[in-house]
Write an enzyme that holds these catalytic residues in place. Structure first.
Site, PDB file in Angstrom:
ATOM      1  N   SER A 123       0.852  -1.195   0.000  1.00 25.16           N
ATOM      2  CA  SER A 123       0.000   0.000   0.000  1.00 25.16           C
ATOM      3  C   SER A 123       0.887   1.244   0.000  1.00 25.16           C
ATOM      4  CB  SER A 123      -0.927   0.009   1.222  1.00 25.16           C
ATOM      5  OG  SER A 123      -0.177  -0.162   2.409  1.00 25.16           O
ATOM      6  N   GLU A 142      -9.292  -9.486   4.008  1.00 27.15           N
ATOM      7  CA  GLU A 142      -9.630  -8.108   3.623  1.00 27.15           C
ATOM      8  C   GLU A 142     -10.995  -8.062   2.933  1.00 27.15           C
ATOM      9  OE1 GLU A 142      -6.587  -5.806   1.661  1.00 27.15           O
ATOM     10  OE2 GLU A 142      -7.994  -4.182   1.209  1.00 27.15           O
TER      11      GLU A 142
HETATM   12  O1  KIV Z   1      -0.414  -3.366   1.689  1.00 31.04           O
HETATM   13  C1  KIV Z   1      -1.106  -3.264   2.722  1.00 31.04           C
HETATM   14  O2  KIV Z   1      -1.109  -2.242   3.414  1.00 31.04           O
HETATM   15  C2  KIV Z   1      -1.940  -4.397   3.096  1.00 31.04           C
HETATM   16  C3  KIV Z   1      -2.929  -4.189   4.191  1.00 31.04           C
HETATM   17  C4  KIV Z   1      -4.105  -3.476   3.646  1.00 31.04           C
HETATM   18  C5  KIV Z   1      -3.307  -5.451   4.855  1.00 31.04           C
HETATM   19  O3  KIV Z   1      -1.837  -5.428   2.529  1.00 31.04           O
END
Ligand code: KIV
Length: 289
Positions: free
Chosen positions: A69, A206
């Site tokens: 992310s 998720e």
């Molecule tokens: O990349 C990320 O931050 C994630 C979370 C949303 C679990 O995979």
């Protein structure tokens, strides 16, 4: 001391709590397994730099995720898809250096493990050796089970990620809730069991209906980490820029904002500019003679 006689620090795992308990060493997979046994819930936050990670570490957050992310929350991309291994190694290394006790988990980004279990191994080893993380995370249930098995056999702790898998955003046509309807719910349960069977030490769920996440949590012996998956998961994760109110515009329904840092920083920048325009900064106490 052999493999069947754990050290005193390892023994701590079954008796101490995660919050305030594990203070003199990093949190381990054994601590998380013991927390599930005790019914102790825990939080995980994402982090992408040493400074922010240090704040969460000092606050006692037991697990920090260097998520891909970072693509949309730190590096300015629209999705997680463009994130590279080199970027993940750099960000994860910073988070490791900025922390003392949290377990650091880093994402294998899109394209770094889907080709083959051998590719997954090569890139997971990079994250362990070059960044120094304690575990890796990868997306996919049954489809990723062989890769998980290989990494676990090699001594690499793996967190699995099922339900909504953001690296598949283009195939999914956005970020829809997963596991709705009988067939999809059964597939999610199969995915959860497949990654547990392959050796994953925890499973991120998720954007899954709360009732289904509860069922998965009850049927797994390893902890579930929910994000948009209701209150019954063993742990909860939030993206730090969402939870701290740094994200511009709308955030997903499942986010609770615990601060409004965007407003705080914006106000500070405006106040600074005003002081400069009015000769109020630098004041005598900020000035050398
Ligand atoms: O990349 C990320 O931050 C994630 C979370 C949303 C679990 O995979």
């Amino acid at each position: 001391m052999n493999a069947s006689s754990p050290s005193p620090a390892q023994n701590q795992a079954s008796t101490t709590t995660l919050y305030g308990g594990v203070t003199t060493r990093r949190v381990t997979v054994r601590d998380l397994a013991a927390a599930k046994q005790r019914g102790e819930k825990w939080s995980m936050l994402t982090a992408y730099d040493a400074l922010t990670a240090g704040v969460f570490d000092e606050a006692g957050t037991p697990v920090l995720l260097v998520g891909d992310s970072a693509g949309n929350c730190h590096l300015g991309y629209e999705t997680t898809v463009p994130v590279t291994m080199d970027q993940m190694v750099m960000l994860a290394g910073a988070v490791v250096r900025g922390t003392k006790r949290a377990m650091i988990v880093a994402d294998l980004p899109f394209g770094s493990y889907q080709e083959s279990p051998a590719q997954a191994m090569h890139n997971a080893v990079r994250l362990m050796k070059d960044a120094g993380v304690g575990a890796v995370k990868l997306e996919g249930g049954e489809r990723s089970a062989r890769s998980i098995e290989l990494l676990v056999e090699a001594g690499i702790p793996v967190m699995a990620h099922i339900g909504l898998t953001p690296q598949s955003v283009h195939a999914l046509g956005g970020y829809p809730v997963q596991g709705r309807g009988d067939e999809a719910a059964h597939q999610l349960l199969r995915d959860a069991k497949a990654v547990q069977q392959a050796g994953a030490f925890a499973v991120v769920l998720e954007a899954v209906p709360a009732e289904l996440a509860k069922q998965v949590t009850e049927q797994l012996t390893v902890p579930t980490v929910g994000i948009g998956a209701g209150v019954d998961c063993d742990a909860q994760v939030l993206v730090w820029t969402d939870f701290a109110g740094m994200t511009a515009g709308r955030v997903p329904k499942f986010v609770k904002q615990y601060a409004n840092l965007r407003a705080v920083l914006g106000d500070a920048a405006r106040a600074f500019a005003e002081d400069v325009r009015g000769d109020a900064f630098p004041a005598p106490e900020h000035t050398f003679h």
